[in-house]
Write a protein that holds these residues in place. Structure first.
Motif, PDB file in Angstrom:
ATOM      1  N   THR A  69      -7.307  77.220  21.170  1.00  0.00           N
ATOM      2  CA  THR A  69      -6.268  76.210  21.374  1.00  0.00           C
ATOM      3  C   THR A  69      -6.693  75.164  22.389  1.00  0.00           C
ATOM      4  N   GLN A  80      -1.448  74.787  16.353  1.00  0.00           N
ATOM      5  CA  GLN A  80      -2.199  75.611  17.295  1.00  0.00           C
ATOM      6  C   GLN A  80      -1.291  76.207  18.369  1.00  0.00           C
ATOM      7  N   TYR A 135      -7.875  75.160  14.512  1.00  0.00           N
ATOM      8  CA  TYR A 135      -8.734  74.380  15.406  1.00  0.00           C
ATOM      9  C   TYR A 135      -9.529  73.339  14.625  1.00  0.00           C
TER      10      TYR A 135
END
Length: 321
Positions: free
Chosen positions: A77, A90, A162
């Protein structure tokens, strides 16, 4: 993967360089972020092995189980906090995994998991693997390395988020969140029921349990509540939480309709698949030991109650079938 391998070896050889490379990892290319995760895996696995040798207890990974996935997801994150900012997806994944981690850590701690006591299944396995060399290989290969690899694999949906930080939230994210929270509640309820039953059982002196009015206390195991429909509702919910988390990988490529071209995004389910496979063996061993301890009463419970998936109890008449 060459860049990942090189970066991983560089960090392993000079771990203090990680501090000076912080700005690179927070703004740099994805292979470096993955290299850090692999480096952490090696550190966790090495720590588990060293501690197992020092203490003689092989529950070191058990004590790290509820924490390491949160570390990986948190890293995935913040690793791009400046390039670009983490997406809402995220943060959602991180929040859900934090919920999972906090609940599991609390439940493990209150049962004395951090006291150094060894899980009862490891001594059993040691009695089956009597050769010291083979046990060392098993300890390094399966207990330490493989289980930590599995914990990293569970976090691949966060890695997928991500890589697709630019993809906005959509309906699949909502379904994934709702499913995860639902199974989190199921596991919480199951663990609470088990916790209160075990406390009540152990409050009764062993000499008096055989005459206790509560059949579950007499027999020694819980068959009420969620355990009426599944012998291991907490095991079932644990697996389903991680399967639910993989829906976020589908959300990363969702365009309003399910298409065959989106399915490769679900490669992240390799972690949940490994977890389910591990639970198959773990549940089998748990039940083998329970049947040995509780005898015919537990075998009767097995005949009428679903192993994992909650289902209506089978009728006693099926006992003769």
């Amino acid at each position: 993967m060459d860049a990942v391998t090189v970066a991983g070896f560089q960090l392993a050889a000079r771990p203090l360089d990680a501090l000076s490379l912080w700005s690179t990892f927070t703004t740099g290319p994805s292979p470096l972020a993955l290299a850090v995760a692999l480096w952490l895996l090696l550190l966790f696995a090495t720590s588990a092995y060293v501690r197992s040798v020092q203490t003689g207890s092989h529950s070191q990974v058990d004590m790290m189980w509820s924490v390491t996935p949160l570390v990986y997801v948190a890293w995935f994150t913040v690793a791009r906090v400046n390039h670009p900012a983490p997406s809402a997806r995220q943060w959602v994944i991180l929040s859900l995994v934090f919920m999972w981690s906090a609940r599991m850590t609390y439940n493990f701690a209150r049962k004395g998991g951090y006291s150094g006591a060894e899980d009862y299944r490891w001594p059993y396995l040691r009695r089956q693997i009597t050769n010291p060399f083979l046990w060392t290989i098993f300890n390094i290969g399966f207990i330490c390395l493989y289980q930590h690899w599995l914990l990293l694999c569970l976090c691949w949906p966060a890695w997928q988020a991500y890589l697709h930080a630019q993809q906005p939230l959509n309906v699949v994210d909502g379904v994934a969140t709702a499913a995860f929270v639902l199974f989190w509640i199921v596991e919480t309820v199951a663990d609470e029921q088990q916790w209160h039953f075990q406390n009540a059982k152990h409050a009764v002196p062993l000499s008096q349990r055989a005459r206790h009015p509560d059949a579950d206390v007499r027999h020694g195991f819980l068959t009420r509540g969620l355990f009426r429909y599944s012998r291991h509702p907490n095991f079932f919910a644990e697996q389903m939480m991680w399967w639910s988390l993989n829906l976020f990988s589908l959300a990363c490529v969702w365009d309003g309709a399910l298409r065959p071209t989106q399915l490769p995004a679900l490669w992240t389910a390799v972690g949940a698949l490994q977890l389910s496979a591990l639970f198959q063996g773990s549940t089998w061993l748990t039940e083998k030991l329970s049947a040995s301890k509780y005898g015919e009463a537990y075998r009767a419970y097995q005949r009428r109650t679903s192993r994992l998936i909650p289902l209506p109890p089978r009728r006693p008449a099926e006992k003769a079938m």
